[in-house]
Design an enzyme around this catalytic site. Structure first.
Site, short mmCIF file in Angstrom:
data_model
loop_
_atom_site.label_atom_id
_atom_site.label_comp_id
_atom_site.label_asym_id
_atom_site.label_seq_id
_atom_site.Cartn_x
_atom_site.Cartn_y
_atom_site.Cartn_z
CB ALA A 65 -0.89 -0.01 1.23
N GLY A 109 0.60 -5.00 0.94
CA GLY A 109 -0.59 -5.08 0.10
C GLY A 109 -0.32 -5.77 -1.24
CD GLU A 112 -2.17 -7.52 3.08
OE1 GLU A 112 -1.76 -6.39 2.72
OE2 GLU A 112 -2.75 -7.69 4.16
CD GLU A 132 1.82 -5.47 5.74
OE1 GLU A 132 2.60 -6.40 6.06
OE2 GLU A 132 1.07 -5.54 4.77
N1 CAA Z 1 4.66 3.18 -0.61
C1 CAA Z 1 5.08 4.34 -1.13
N2 CAA Z 1 6.25 4.46 -1.81
C2 CAA Z 1 7.02 3.37 -1.94
C3 CAA Z 1 6.64 2.12 -1.41
C4 CAA Z 1 5.40 2.05 -0.72
N3 CAA Z 1 4.91 0.90 -0.22
N4 CAA Z 1 7.61 1.21 -1.70
C5 CAA Z 1 8.56 1.87 -2.40
N5 CAA Z 1 8.22 3.17 -2.54
C6 CAA Z 1 8.96 4.22 -3.23
C7 CAA Z 1 10.15 4.68 -2.41
O1 CAA Z 1 9.76 5.64 -1.45
C8 CAA Z 1 11.05 5.26 -3.48
O2 CAA Z 1 10.55 6.53 -3.85
P1 CAA Z 1 11.61 7.76 -4.09
O3 CAA Z 1 12.42 7.30 -5.28
O4 CAA Z 1 10.73 8.91 -4.35
O5 CAA Z 1 12.42 7.83 -2.84
C9 CAA Z 1 10.78 4.34 -4.69
O6 CAA Z 1 9.54 3.69 -4.42
C10 CAA Z 1 11.84 3.27 -4.84
O7 CAA Z 1 11.96 2.59 -3.59
P2 CAA Z 1 13.36 2.37 -2.83
O8 CAA Z 1 14.29 3.48 -3.16
O9 CAA Z 1 13.03 2.14 -1.40
O10 CAA Z 1 13.86 1.05 -3.56
P3 CAA Z 1 14.83 -0.06 -2.94
O11 CAA Z 1 15.15 -0.98 -4.08
O12 CAA Z 1 15.93 0.54 -2.18
O13 CAA Z 1 13.91 -0.87 -1.87
C11 CAA Z 1 11.92 -2.00 -1.13
C12 CAA Z 1 12.81 -1.61 -2.32
C13 CAA Z 1 12.63 -2.98 -0.23
C14 CAA Z 1 10.65 -2.66 -1.71
C15 CAA Z 1 11.53 -0.73 -0.32
O14 CAA Z 1 11.05 0.25 -1.23
C16 CAA Z 1 10.48 -0.94 0.72
O15 CAA Z 1 10.76 -1.48 1.78
N6 CAA Z 1 9.23 -0.52 0.43
C17 CAA Z 1 8.14 -0.59 1.39
C18 CAA Z 1 7.64 -2.00 1.58
C19 CAA Z 1 6.52 -2.02 2.62
O16 CAA Z 1 6.73 -1.71 3.77
N7 CAA Z 1 5.31 -2.42 2.19
C20 CAA Z 1 4.16 -2.47 3.08
C21 CAA Z 1 3.35 -1.22 2.93
S1 CAA Z 1 2.02 -1.10 4.12
C22 CAA Z 1 0.81 -2.11 3.51
O17 CAA Z 1 0.94 -2.68 2.43
C23 CAA Z 1 -0.42 -2.26 4.37
C24 CAA Z 1 -1.39 -3.26 3.88
O18 CAA Z 1 -1.43 -4.37 4.37
C25 CAA Z 1 -2.37 -2.94 2.86
#
Ligand code: CAA
Length: 258
Positions: A65, A109, A112, A132
């Site tokens: 998400a 998400g 999911e 999460e």
């Molecule tokens: N939401 C918003 N933006 C996100 C995102 C997310 N879930 N995942 C990645 N991005 C964005 C980053 O902020 C970054 O944006 P900028 O270039 O503007 O900084 C861009 O995508 C590229 O990401 P990274 O630079 O972080 O890329 P990376 O290769 O270094 O890492 C990753 C990749 C490990 C997937 C890392 O991006 C990450 O950990 N993302 C979040 C994963 C996460 O926590 N997901 C759960 C979300 S909560 C949820 O989903 C609730 C639910 O149950 C519905």
């Protein structure tokens, strides 16, 4: 219908949906889930489509998400807007089979969403996870419910409590993923599976999906009765006559979806 966050296409009775916010690794914001729901509902109603193939990009199926979009939300806001249920629930009402083709990250998400699909094809380097807990929250789109049903309590607890990512190989071994292919082949293979399914009787496909999903909602006996009644109903279809006659005549059946 034109969309901003997804791409859609129809080929060989397969409806393609590509999640398309690569700059944020296909982070699932409200607009994207709205558009995905609309596209799926349209494909579900479209006589030219039998199967849906849902994919992301090479680097990410979807990294969860959209954290930026929800970071400052209050409890009252997410509760009043019914965050997640409002538009995600449309996906589970889709009657045609949905194949997820996963490359790169399928997290939160994203994972999911994968679990809401019916068949999951992954590239060898795909990574899954429910991270999460690292954000101080819990999965909110079915992770704590669908994951234990798919892989059992021990693995679900491990993934959700540690937030560790797991490989396509582990995901296939524990039953979350149907098949794994090399990175340069997974999409082609997913399309082959979709085309194979699309040539079968559409009502039979709908019955199979509905009946398997019943297994999650009912007791074994109720589920067996449901399956048996659908099985009997199948004998009212021309496709049943055609399928069995073609077998007897040693030819390929031509299903007409009736
Ligand atoms: N939401 C918003 N933006 C996100 C995102 C997310 N879930 N995942 C990645 N991005 C964005 C980053 O902020 C970054 O944006 P900028 O270039 O503007 O900084 C861009 O995508 C590229 O990401 P990274 O630079 O972080 O890329 P990376 O290769 O270094 O890492 C990753 C990749 C490990 C997937 C890392 O991006 C990450 O950990 N993302 C979040 C994963 C996460 O926590 N997901 C759960 C979300 S909560 C949820 O989903 C609730 C639910 O149950 C519905």
């Amino acid at each position: 219908m034109s969309y901003q966050t997804i791409l859609v296409e129809i080929k060989n009775r397969v409806g393609f949906v590509t999640l398309n916010r690569p700059a944020v690794l296909n982070a699932l914001n409200d607009q994207m889930i709205d558009e995905l729901g609309q596209a799926l509902v349209e494909f579900d109603a479209n006589e030219q489509v039998s199967v849906v193939l849902l994919m992301g990009g090479e680097k990410a199926f979807a990294a969860g998400a959209d954290i930026t979009a929800m970071a400052s939300c209050s409890f009252a806001e997410v509760f009043k807007s019914n965050l997640i249920s409002r538009n995600w629930d449309i996906i589970k009402a889709i009657r045609k089979p949905i194949i997820a083709a996963v490359s790169g990250f399928a997290l939160g998400g994203g994972c999911e969403l994968v679990m809401m699909c019916d068949i999951v094809v992954a590239s060898e380097t795909a990574k899954f996870g429910q991270p999460e807990v690292k954000l101080g929250i819990l999965p909110g789109a079915g992770g704590t419910q669908r994951l234990p049903r798919a892989v059992g309590k021990a693995k679900a607890m491990d993934f959700c409590l540690t937030g560790r990512l797991f490989s396509a190989e582990e995901a296939e071994r524990i039953g979350l993923v149907s098949r794994v292919f090399p990175d340069d082949k997974y999409l082609e293979e997913a399309f082959e599976i979709a085309k194979q399914i699309a040539q079968y009787s559409l009502p039979a496909l709908l019955m199979i999906k509905e009946s398997i999903n019943r297994a999650y909602e009912t007791s074994l006996n109720e589920g067996l009765i449901f399956e048996r009644r659908l099985f009997h109903s199948a004998f009212a279809m021309e496709d049943q006559k055609e399928g069995m006659q073609a077998f007897i005549e040693k030819r390929k059946p031509l299903f007409r979806g009736c």
